[in-house]
Design a protein around this motif. Structure first.
Motif, PDB file in Angstrom:
ATOM      1  N   ALA A 111      28.644  45.621  59.610  1.00  0.00           N
ATOM      2  CA  ALA A 111      29.646  46.438  58.928  1.00  0.00           C
ATOM      3  C   ALA A 111      29.128  46.767  57.534  1.00  0.00           C
ATOM      4  CB  ALA A 111      30.978  45.700  58.839  1.00  0.00           C
ATOM      5  N   ASN A 112      29.144  48.055  57.184  1.00  0.00           N
ATOM      6  CA  ASN A 112      28.572  48.499  55.913  1.00  0.00           C
ATOM      7  C   ASN A 112      29.509  49.471  55.215  1.00  0.00           C
ATOM      8  OD1 ASN A 112      25.797  47.305  56.340  1.00  0.00           O
ATOM      9  ND2 ASN A 112      25.865  48.697  58.082  1.00  0.00           N
ATOM     10  N   LEU A 113      29.647  49.306  53.902  1.00  0.00           N
ATOM     11  CA  LEU A 113      30.410  50.235  53.068  1.00  0.00           C
ATOM     12  C   LEU A 113      29.578  50.579  51.844  1.00  0.00           C
ATOM     13  CD1 LEU A 113      34.150  50.061  52.065  1.00  0.00           C
ATOM     14  CD2 LEU A 113      32.412  50.539  50.358  1.00  0.00           C
ATOM     15  N   THR A 114      29.397  51.861  51.589  1.00  0.00           N
ATOM     16  CA  THR A 114      28.712  52.311  50.385  1.00  0.00           C
ATOM     17  C   THR A 114      29.566  53.370  49.696  1.00  0.00           C
ATOM     18  OG1 THR A 114      27.467  54.026  51.578  1.00  0.00           O
ATOM     19  CG2 THR A 114      26.438  51.866  51.374  1.00  0.00           C
ATOM     20  N   ALA A 115      29.608  53.306  48.380  1.00  0.00           N
ATOM     21  CA  ALA A 115      30.397  54.261  47.597  1.00  0.00           C
ATOM     22  C   ALA A 115      29.924  54.232  46.157  1.00  0.00           C
ATOM     23  CB  ALA A 115      31.891  53.945  47.673  1.00  0.00           C
ATOM     24  N   GLY A 116      30.384  55.205  45.384  1.00  0.00           N
ATOM     25  CA  GLY A 116      30.099  55.227  43.960  1.00  0.00           C
ATOM     26  C   GLY A 116      31.088  54.344  43.220  1.00  0.00           C
ATOM     27  N   ALA A 117      31.811  54.916  42.277  1.00  0.00           N
ATOM     28  CA  ALA A 117      32.831  54.166  41.547  1.00  0.00           C
ATOM     29  C   ALA A 117      34.028  53.911  42.458  1.00  0.00           C
ATOM     30  CB  ALA A 117      33.269  54.943  40.312  1.00  0.00           C
ATOM     31  N   VAL A 118      34.465  52.649  42.557  1.00  0.00           N
ATOM     32  CA  VAL A 118      35.565  52.266  43.441  1.00  0.00           C
ATOM     33  C   VAL A 118      36.712  51.721  42.600  1.00  0.00           C
ATOM     34  CG1 VAL A 118      36.290  50.757  45.330  1.00  0.00           C
ATOM     35  CG2 VAL A 118      33.990  51.754  45.337  1.00  0.00           C
ATOM     36  N   PHE A 119      37.921  52.256  42.842  1.00  0.00           N
ATOM     37  CA  PHE A 119      39.133  51.765  42.186  1.00  0.00           C
ATOM     38  C   PHE A 119      40.128  51.386  43.265  1.00  0.00           C
ATOM     39  CE2 PHE A 119      43.467  52.749  40.540  1.00  0.00           C
ATOM     40  CZ  PHE A 119      43.563  51.678  39.660  1.00  0.00           C
ATOM     41  N   VAL A 120      40.618  50.139  43.224  1.00  0.00           N
ATOM     42  CA  VAL A 120      41.567  49.635  44.215  1.00  0.00           C
ATOM     43  C   VAL A 120      42.750  49.024  43.470  1.00  0.00           C
ATOM     44  CG1 VAL A 120      41.937  48.041  46.138  1.00  0.00           C
ATOM     45  CG2 VAL A 120      39.702  49.141  45.846  1.00  0.00           C
ATOM     46  N   VAL A 171      28.117  45.523  51.331  1.00  0.00           N
ATOM     47  CA  VAL A 171      28.817  46.498  50.494  1.00  0.00           C
ATOM     48  C   VAL A 171      27.952  46.821  49.292  1.00  0.00           C
ATOM     49  CG1 VAL A 171      30.822  46.911  49.009  1.00  0.00           C
ATOM     50  CG2 VAL A 171      31.115  45.739  51.199  1.00  0.00           C
ATOM     51  N   SER A 172      27.773  48.106  49.004  1.00  0.00           N
ATOM     52  CA  SER A 172      27.040  48.553  47.832  1.00  0.00           C
ATOM     53  C   SER A 172      27.861  49.623  47.119  1.00  0.00           C
ATOM     54  CB  SER A 172      25.665  49.104  48.240  1.00  0.00           C
ATOM     55  OG  SER A 172      24.967  49.595  47.110  1.00  0.00           O
ATOM     56  N   VAL A 173      28.220  49.356  45.852  1.00  0.00           N
ATOM     57  CA  VAL A 173      29.036  50.295  45.088  1.00  0.00           C
ATOM     58  C   VAL A 173      28.403  50.537  43.722  1.00  0.00           C
ATOM     59  CG1 VAL A 173      31.150  49.590  46.265  1.00  0.00           C
ATOM     60  CG2 VAL A 173      30.517  48.490  44.103  1.00  0.00           C
ATOM     61  N   GLY A 174      28.816  51.666  43.103  1.00  0.00           N
ATOM     62  CA  GLY A 174      28.355  51.948  41.754  1.00  0.00           C
ATOM     63  C   GLY A 174      29.075  51.121  40.715  1.00  0.00           C
ATOM     64  N   SER A 175      30.361  50.869  40.951  1.00  0.00           N
ATOM     65  CA  SER A 175      31.185  50.017  40.095  1.00  0.00           C
ATOM     66  C   SER A 175      32.453  49.691  40.866  1.00  0.00           C
ATOM     67  CB  SER A 175      31.529  50.701  38.763  1.00  0.00           C
ATOM     68  OG  SER A 175      32.308  51.875  38.983  1.00  0.00           O
ATOM     69  N   LEU A 176      33.198  48.696  40.382  1.00  0.00           N
ATOM     70  CA  LEU A 176      34.441  48.304  41.050  1.00  0.00           C
ATOM     71  C   LEU A 176      35.468  47.897  40.012  1.00  0.00           C
ATOM     72  CD1 LEU A 176      36.122  47.530  43.581  1.00  0.00           C
ATOM     73  CD2 LEU A 176      35.086  45.245  43.433  1.00  0.00           C
ATOM     74  N   ARG A 177      36.687  48.430  40.178  1.00  0.00           N
ATOM     75  CA  ARG A 177      37.830  48.006  39.380  1.00  0.00           C
ATOM     76  C   ARG A 177      38.957  47.625  40.325  1.00  0.00           C
ATOM     77  NH1 ARG A 177      41.883  51.608  35.732  1.00  0.00           N
ATOM     78  NH2 ARG A 177      43.037  49.906  34.757  1.00  0.00           N
ATOM     79  N   LEU A 178      39.357  46.360  40.277  1.00  0.00           N
ATOM     80  CA  LEU A 178      40.437  45.832  41.113  1.00  0.00           C
ATOM     81  C   LEU A 178      41.635  45.514  40.238  1.00  0.00           C
ATOM     82  CD1 LEU A 178      38.747  43.211  43.510  1.00  0.00           C
ATOM     83  CD2 LEU A 178      39.697  45.416  44.145  1.00  0.00           C
ATOM     84  N   THR A 179      42.791  46.103  40.552  1.00  0.00           N
ATOM     85  CA  THR A 179      44.035  45.799  39.851  1.00  0.00           C
ATOM     86  C   THR A 179      45.157  45.618  40.862  1.00  0.00           C
ATOM     87  OG1 THR A 179      44.682  48.130  39.616  1.00  0.00           O
ATOM     88  CG2 THR A 179      43.325  47.187  37.855  1.00  0.00           C
ATOM     89  N   SER A 180      46.280  45.099  40.390  1.00  0.00           N
ATOM     90  CA  SER A 180      47.460  44.887  41.240  1.00  0.00           C
ATOM     91  C   SER A 180      48.717  45.386  40.550  1.00  0.00           C
ATOM     92  CB  SER A 180      47.599  43.391  41.584  1.00  0.00           C
ATOM     93  OG  SER A 180      46.482  42.922  42.297  1.00  0.00           O
ATOM     94  N   ASN A 181      48.594  46.471  39.807  1.00  0.00           N
ATOM     95  CA  ASN A 181      49.723  46.979  39.027  1.00  0.00           C
ATOM     96  C   ASN A 181      50.898  47.406  39.891  1.00  0.00           C
ATOM     97  OD1 ASN A 181      48.220  46.553  36.713  1.00  0.00           O
ATOM     98  ND2 ASN A 181      47.471  48.666  36.617  1.00  0.00           N
ATOM     99  N   GLY A 182      50.618  48.130  40.983  1.00  0.00           N
ATOM    100  CA  GLY A 182      51.707  48.579  41.845  1.00  0.00           C
ATOM    101  C   GLY A 182      52.507  47.418  42.397  1.00  0.00           C
ATOM    102  N   PHE A 192      27.929  41.558  48.572  1.00  0.00           N
ATOM    103  CA  PHE A 192      28.579  42.579  47.744  1.00  0.00           C
ATOM    104  C   PHE A 192      27.659  42.852  46.560  1.00  0.00           C
ATOM    105  CE2 PHE A 192      30.861  43.797  43.967  1.00  0.00           C
ATOM    106  CZ  PHE A 192      31.660  44.835  44.406  1.00  0.00           C
ATOM    107  N   ILE A 193      27.248  44.107  46.417  1.00  0.00           N
ATOM    108  CA  ILE A 193      26.303  44.481  45.379  1.00  0.00           C
ATOM    109  C   ILE A 193      26.881  45.639  44.580  1.00  0.00           C
ATOM    110  CG2 ILE A 193      23.978  45.334  44.914  1.00  0.00           C
ATOM    111  CD1 ILE A 193      23.161  44.071  47.624  1.00  0.00           C
ATOM    112  N   SER A 194      26.954  45.468  43.272  1.00  0.00           N
ATOM    113  CA  SER A 194      27.417  46.536  42.383  1.00  0.00           C
ATOM    114  C   SER A 194      26.336  46.826  41.357  1.00  0.00           C
ATOM    115  CB  SER A 194      28.716  46.140  41.678  1.00  0.00           C
ATOM    116  OG  SER A 194      29.113  47.152  40.757  1.00  0.00           O
ATOM    117  N   SER A 195      25.946  48.091  41.264  1.00  0.00           N
ATOM    118  CA  SER A 195      24.940  48.474  40.281  1.00  0.00           C
ATOM    119  C   SER A 195      25.539  48.655  38.891  1.00  0.00           C
ATOM    120  CB  SER A 195      24.239  49.769  40.719  1.00  0.00           C
ATOM    121  OG  SER A 195      25.175  50.827  40.857  1.00  0.00           O
ATOM    122  N   GLY A 196      26.890  48.711  38.808  1.00  0.00           N
ATOM    123  CA  GLY A 196      27.580  48.858  37.537  1.00  0.00           C
ATOM    124  C   GLY A 196      28.564  47.732  37.305  1.00  0.00           C
TER     125      GLY A 196
END
Length: 201
Positions: free
Chosen positions: A58-67, A98-109, A151-155
């Protein structure tokens, strides 16, 4: 299969050419990327003579990720069991990557509404195959190895009131041979890591 090896689980890939934004304000958003389960390596009577099939990757690649207030699961498929001959090794669990450019995880909602759940981002390798798990006496192979998880993040990675985890697959049981090895788990962040528990409205 009947007296032959089980088939391979299929691979699952999600490739996003750019950013990925997953948010939920009144429920629970979810993305799942799941490798397929390998086929069983014996007949319906339990007396076939074959190895189980490998789990799919299972593979996921993306740029900037916001969840926000959502779930992301990337799971390698588990290998299925078999009845193998002595000296052989059962099937391996699928890798999860998983390879992403950056990741921001929040739980505001979730924190503001009370609905849904905090954000969770999990990367998990599949479990290795067991050999002769029911002890019928016809399996003599070693258990299969668990799949790796990375999990690999370049940013930069920022986690607020949320969870990021990587878990490798477990090695498979063997009735007569040696148990399988567990997989390896890795989180690699090149641009800095910030972890807080103070969500923002």
């Amino acid at each position: 299969s009947n007296a032959a090896n089980g088939g391979l689980g299929g691979n699952a890939n999600l490739n996003v050419n750019g950013g990925l934004n997953l948010t939920s304000y009144s429920g629970l958003g979810q993305i799942s990327v799941n490798g397929g389960t390998g086929g069983i390596g014996l007949d319906g009577s339990g007396y076939g003579n074959g190895l189980g099939g490998n789990g799919g990757a299972a593979n996921l690649t993306a740029g900037a990720v916001f969840v926000d207030s959502s779930l992301v699961n990337v799971d390698g498929g588990s290998a299925s069991f078999g009845l193998g001959s002595g000296g052989l090794t059962e099937a391996s669990g699928g890798a999860a990557w998983v390879s992403v450019g950056s990741l921001r995880l929040t739980s505001n909602g979730y924190n503001n509404s009370g609905n849904g759940a905090p954000s969770t981002f999990l990367v998990r390798g599949g479990d290795g195959a067991a050999d002769d798990p029911n002890g019928v006496g016809n399996g003599f192979a070693n258990g299969g190895n668990g799949g790796d998880a990375a999990f690999i993040s370049s940013g930069a990675v920022s986690i607020d009131s949320s969870f990021l985890g990587a878990g490798a697959g477990d090695g498979g049981y063997a009735d007569s041979g040696n148990g399988g090895n567990g997989g390896n788990a890795e989180i690699s962040i090149s641009g800095g890591l910030t972890v807080t528990s103070n969500y923002q409205d």
